[in-house]
Design an enzyme around this catalytic site. Structure first.
Site, PDB file in Angstrom:
ATOM      1  N   GLU B  65       0.862  -1.315  -0.044  1.00  0.00           N
ATOM      2  CA  GLU B  65       0.121   0.022   0.100  1.00  0.00           C
ATOM      3  C   GLU B  65       0.937   1.096   0.137  1.00  0.00           C
ATOM      4  O   GLU B  65       0.686   2.016  -0.785  1.00  0.00           O
ATOM      5  CB  GLU B  65      -0.918   0.036   1.185  1.00  0.00           C
ATOM      6  N   HIS B 285      -4.845  -9.015 -16.858  1.00  0.00           N
ATOM      7  CA  HIS B 285      -6.147  -8.569 -17.350  1.00  0.00           C
ATOM      8  C   HIS B 285      -6.384  -6.836 -17.034  1.00  0.00           C
ATOM      9  O   HIS B 285      -6.833  -6.081 -18.072  1.00  0.00           O
ATOM     10  CB  HIS B 285      -7.331  -9.110 -16.648  1.00  0.00           C
TER      11      HIS B 285
END
Lengths: 303, 318
Positions: B65, B285
């Site tokens: 993060e 993707h």
């Protein structure tokens, strides 16, 4: 010798048929029939009667063609003055006035009788009155009278989707009136774009179109304002809840594009920009009604 | 300037990939506070971190993060520098785009904050992803305009195609943020059904409730419908591509780029569904979605030959 005569006769008959066909403004009528078809299909759900649909299209088409022939007849002197229209069959005298009138009235009778006997009285009366509004009120009276001619006359050209709707339901419903309103609002930017780049023709024929009487820039500005109005009107079907998200997305995109074109025409009202705007306006109406159809069937299948 | 813009495009792609990785590792709440992580600039499991009782400190997630946040900050800085450098040198679309980008990247940072403070509420997560797509799209357009010296044509068939791709990305983001990627392990059917009924409610924002949205709140049927909608969206993109190829058949190169990315993207989507989201494929993707989006935007600056032909016009009112 006889063979040569026969050939000539064949060619002449062929040309005559082509002239009569040119009288009917078939391209425009085909586009109107597309909107009739959309109105018809949106009024039905899964099932519809193919013969009934075919008869509706024929009847409305015949009425519209009759109006177009009347318009050629009324405009025959003006047409000779304009570069764009001087080859029209009645203007050049290839088809006599009487023959054209007879042709128009027989088309009208055919259309009215099909609609009256096979569909319903409401559709028949609406078709004939919109044909009357176009062929007589607009061509004979409004067109030479006022620069706002096409704003009012646009109502006759806006009727088709309503006719398709009433052919099925036999009532005038609010959503069908919205489709009429959409075409009604679309007509001024569509037509004024054409009038801007054909203004010299109109000036020569002494037709008081807005670019002739009030100048090109004012016309382009008006077209842009009508286009903004159209942006609001074309999403009204979503706001009353008769159409869904797919229609909203497509309508928003083509609205933005059409507004951009008219805005560019206002900034720089050249013939090229006006021609582009006119060409896009045709795509606009096709896509908008295509979106209505797509949205209707997707929501029938998926949800 | 061109090289700097290209560098920014790559940096944006890296930030987006890092963001996708953060999401796929479920590390979005690796740091439950913002802008610092467990009260510190460098994530450490010490006394300060121990005061957060609801969340367990996890070194990998916290670092993931924080790396995303730091690289994104760097991107924000380079975007502002780019705008300052571009302003005196260029006119037109590039100038507007660079200023827009400066404002947008701030908004994108706000979305990043809300993603954390609203505990992965699905609409915010989706908006954060789409905001990233808009950032990289604007940056890519700047680069393309600088290299091609053509003003972008904002309205063409390409922009309609880009819009469809964008909407499909929105559906994909919704699939991810509602955790609907795993519910259909078969293709083309979904749990053996050839058709899933779609309720319009699945697209509305869920109520804000509970502590966090990790794992999603919807039931199986709604998740299936969301994924089904994403699959239908792929068909819409494919149809739109055929329409585009029909209309702009002159622009071969741009079309080949699109076709390549589109086919790989569809293949990746199918494999993701049947192999249950293996991490590298899920990441790809996302990346290929961005590449497809960029190749669609690339068409805005493609060379056009406008043929003006004067066709005889028939008009009803004429």
């Amino acid at each position: 010798m006889e063979k040569v005569n026969e050939l000539n006769l064949g060619i002449r008959v062929g040309y005559t048929i082509r002239d009569y066909f040119a009288l009917t403004k078939f391209k425009v009528v085909a586009m109107m029939l597309f909107t009739v078809l959309v109105g018809y299909l949106l009024a039905t759900r899964e099932n519809f009667n193919l013969l009934h649909m075919f008869l509706t299209l024929t009847g409305v088409g015949a009425c519209a063609m009759s109006g177009a022939v009347l318009n050629h007849l009324v405009d025959r002197y003006r047409d000779t003055q304009m570069q764009r229209t001087k080859r029209r069959p009645v203007a050049t005298g290839k088809i006599s006035v009487e023959a054209a009138f007879l042709f128009s009235m027989s088309l009208l009778c055919l259309g009215f009788s099909i609609l009256f006997w096979q569909i319903n009285m409401l559709t028949a009366i609406l078709s004939v009155s919109s044909m009357f509004g176009y062929g007589v009120i607009y061509s004979l009276w409004l067109k030479p009278a006022t620069p706002q001619n096409i704003t009012v006359g646009g109502l006759a050209g806006a009727m088709p989707p309503l006719l398709g709707y009433t052919a099925v339901t036999n009532v005038v419903a609010p959503e069908a009136l919205l489709w009429v309103l959409i075409i009604f609002t679309w007509t001024p930017p569509h037509f004024w774009a054409l009038a801007i780049y054909k203004r010299e023709d109109y000036a020569k024929a002494e037709v008081p179109m807005l670019p002739v009487t009030h100048g090109v820039e004012f016309t382009a500005f008006q077209a842009w304002l009508y286009c903004l109005l159209l942006c609001l009107v074309s999403i009204l079907p979503v706001l009353i809840g008769s159409q869904g998200l797919i229609y909203l997305v497509i309508a928003t995109y083509i609205n933005a594009k059409f507004t951009w074109y008219t805005y560019r025409m206002w900034c720089q009202p050249s013939n090229q920009n006006a021609r582009r705007t006119f060409r896009y306006s045709l795509f606009y109406i096709m896509w908008l009604f295509g979106a209505l159809l797509l949205d209707h069937y997707v929501s029938l299948i998926a949800f | 300037m061109r090289k700097f813009a290209l560098f920014n495009v790559f940096l944006a792609l890296i930030v987006i990939t890092l963001g996708a990785l953060t999401r796929l590792l479920d590390a979005g709440l690796g740091c439950p506070d913002w802008p610092v992580c467990y009260g510190q600039l460098i994530p450490q499991n010490n006394q300060v971190a121990a005061e957060f009782t609801y969340w367990q400190f996890d070194s990998l997630k916290a670092w993931m993060e924080m790396i995303h946040r730091y690289v994104a900050t760097a991107l924000g800085l380079t975007i502002v520098i780019q705008a300052i450098l571009l302003w005196p040198r260029y006119l037109g679309a590039v100038r507007y785009l660079s200023i827009f980008l400066c404002l947008w990247v701030v908004l994108q940072g706000m979305f990043g904050m809300w993603t954390v403070t609203m505990r992965l509420w699905p609409p915010i997560v989706s908006a954060h992803l789409l905001g990233g797509a808009i950032t990289i799209g604007a940056q890519f357009l700047i680069w393309r305009v600088l290299t091609s010296n053509r003003e972008p044509r904002f309205f063409s068939v390409w922009s309609a195609f880009a819009l469809v791709v964008f909407l499909q990305m929105a559906l994909g983001a919704w699939t991810s943020s509602q955790y609907a990627g795993l519910v259909c392990p078969d293709f083309p059917t979904c749990q053996g059904h050839w058709w899933v009924d779609i309720d319009a409610k699945i697209l509305s924002a869920p109520k804000m409730q509970g502590d966090e949205y990790l794992g999603g709140l919807l039931g199986m049927r709604e998740k299936m419908a969301i994924q089904w909608l994403h699959r239908l969206g792929a068909i819409a993109v494919l149809l739109m591509f055929f329409y585009l190829a029909l209309k702009q058949s002159m622009q071969r190169r741009s079309l080949y780029f699109c076709l390549g990315f589109l086919s790989v993207q569809i293949l990746l989507g199918i494999l993701n569904a049947i192999w249950l989201l293996p991490l590298p494929l899920a990441l790809l993707h996302n990346t290929f979605a961005m590449l497809l989006w960029l190749s669609a935007l690339n068409g805005l600056t493609a060379k056009t030959l406008e043929i003006e032909k004067e066709a005889p016009i028939e008009e009803l009112l004429a």
